[in-house]
Design an enzyme around this catalytic site. Structure first.
Site, short mmCIF file in Angstrom:
data_model
loop_
_atom_site.label_atom_id
_atom_site.label_comp_id
_atom_site.label_asym_id
_atom_site.label_seq_id
_atom_site.Cartn_x
_atom_site.Cartn_y
_atom_site.Cartn_z
N CYS A 15 1.00 14.92 60.87
CA CYS A 15 1.78 13.77 61.33
C CYS A 15 2.48 14.15 62.62
O CYS A 15 3.49 14.86 62.60
CB CYS A 15 2.81 13.38 60.28
SG CYS A 15 2.12 13.21 58.61
N GLU A 16 1.95 13.69 63.74
CA GLU A 16 2.44 14.15 65.04
C GLU A 16 3.32 13.10 65.71
O GLU A 16 2.90 11.97 65.94
CB GLU A 16 1.27 14.53 65.95
CG GLU A 16 1.71 15.15 67.26
CD GLU A 16 0.58 15.86 68.00
OE1 GLU A 16 0.81 16.29 69.14
OE2 GLU A 16 -0.53 15.98 67.44
N ILE A 17 4.53 13.49 66.02
CA ILE A 17 5.53 12.71 66.77
C ILE A 17 5.66 11.29 66.20
O ILE A 17 5.42 10.28 66.87
CB ILE A 17 5.22 12.67 68.28
CG1 ILE A 17 4.80 14.04 68.79
CG2 ILE A 17 6.47 12.21 69.04
CD1 ILE A 17 4.52 14.09 70.28
N PHE A 33 0.83 10.44 66.86
CA PHE A 33 0.35 10.69 68.22
C PHE A 33 -0.80 11.69 68.15
O PHE A 33 -0.61 12.85 67.81
CB PHE A 33 1.48 11.25 69.09
CG PHE A 33 1.03 11.60 70.48
CD1 PHE A 33 0.76 10.61 71.40
CD2 PHE A 33 0.87 12.93 70.85
CE1 PHE A 33 0.32 10.93 72.68
CE2 PHE A 33 0.44 13.26 72.12
CZ PHE A 33 0.17 12.26 73.04
N HIS A 38 -5.39 13.41 60.86
CA HIS A 38 -4.42 13.55 61.95
C HIS A 38 -3.98 12.14 62.36
O HIS A 38 -4.79 11.35 62.86
CB HIS A 38 -5.08 14.27 63.13
CG HIS A 38 -4.12 14.64 64.22
ND1 HIS A 38 -4.51 15.37 65.33
CD2 HIS A 38 -2.79 14.41 64.38
CE1 HIS A 38 -3.46 15.57 66.12
NE2 HIS A 38 -2.41 14.97 65.56
#
Length: 280
Positions: free
Chosen positions: A168-170, A127, A124
């Site tokens: 892949c967050e923000i 963000f 992860h």
């Protein structure tokens, strides 16, 4: 639909596999991932053609009751398992219950330890809400050249540790596009644009259950209104019951069990006789 043996030794069908997800790289094709914590949510995802779901590790068996076909990634929470033994025990419990992969936001050592057991591991990056103190707020990560380069380094280190995929967050969409074409990791975009291999949104956002939608999300339903209608209808029904109890309107004659007059008279007579014996 491919047939495989899962980690519990069962012959199963899966919408996608680790191999087919890796084959997405450079193909221009995408699959979809949503959240599911219950059998009902998993069944709905399968019925909608969603290929992947993510759930808490403890809920894998429940999710599998709803779908035997979707690719299930079990989330290994920070407090669910801490020591290496606990992490491995939790991981093996989740995959033998039917999970196809594990996702963790922990360090490279944990990723490497799980990967060494040939457990498919998703990292992860970008963000990470529980680590947001490091970036100073709820914001996109990779908005400067320096930050984007540091993020790219994390992608490389995660891949070197043995992960097969990464949430892949923000991350800015243009940065994500550059990274995606360079990394061997299967990329799962949560608010990071369309250039990834998998596109991910929370079921609560998609269904219109969330009180406030994040900028990257979109609602295709309005379950919040339906939930409110259900709550209002429940209160209305309970209020009606309470009023009828107070007024004597419930229970009514039609809602009572009866007894034949002769049986009632016999009961009363025998009850009187029992009472007389107790008094003597």
């Amino acid at each position: 639909m491919p047939r495989i043996f899962d980690f519990g030794g069962r012959e199963v069908e899966r919408t996608v596999t680790v191999a087919s997800l890796r084959a997405l790289k450079g193909s221009g094709r995408h699959v979809a991932q949503v959240t599911a914590e219950t059998a009902e949510e998993a069944a709905a995802a399968e019925a909608a053609g969603i290929e992947m779901v993510v759930c808490r590790a403890a809920n894998v068996a429940r999710v599998r009751e709803g779908s035997r076909r979707v690719f299930v990634t079990a989330a290994l929470g920070f407090a669910d398992a801490v020591t290496p033994d606990e992490i491995l025990r939790t991981a093996f419990s989740a995959i033998t219950a039917g999970a196809d992969a594990l996702i963790t936001g922990r360090g490279y050592y944990t990723v490497r330890m799980l990967a060494d057991e040939q457990i498919p591991v998703m990292g992860h990056l970008g963000f990470v809400p529980r680590k947001s103190t490091w970036v100073g707020g709820i914001r996109a990560v990779g908005k400067t050249a320096n930050e984007a380069l540091a993020l790219w380094d994390r992608f490389q280190r995660l891949e070197d540790a043995g992960a097969f995929a990464v949430e892949c967050e923000i991350i800015p969409a243009e940065v994500m596009a550059e990274i995606n074409r360079r990394t061997g990791l299967v990329t799962v975009s949560l608010g990071s644009g369309p250039s990834s291999d998998v596109v991910f949104l929370f079921t609560s956002d998609i269904s219109g259950e969330s009180a406030r939608l994040p900028r990257h999300a979109r609602a295709w339903g309005n379950l919040a209104a339906l939930h409110k209608a259900v709550r209002d209808a429940r209160v209305e029904a309970l209020s009606g019951f309470r009023k009828e109890v107070a007024s004597g309107g419930y229970p009514a004659e039609a809602e009572l069990a009866g007894i034949a007059d002769a049986e009632l008279e016999e009961f009363r007579a025998r009850l009187g006789a029992v009472g007389s014996k107790r008094e003597s």
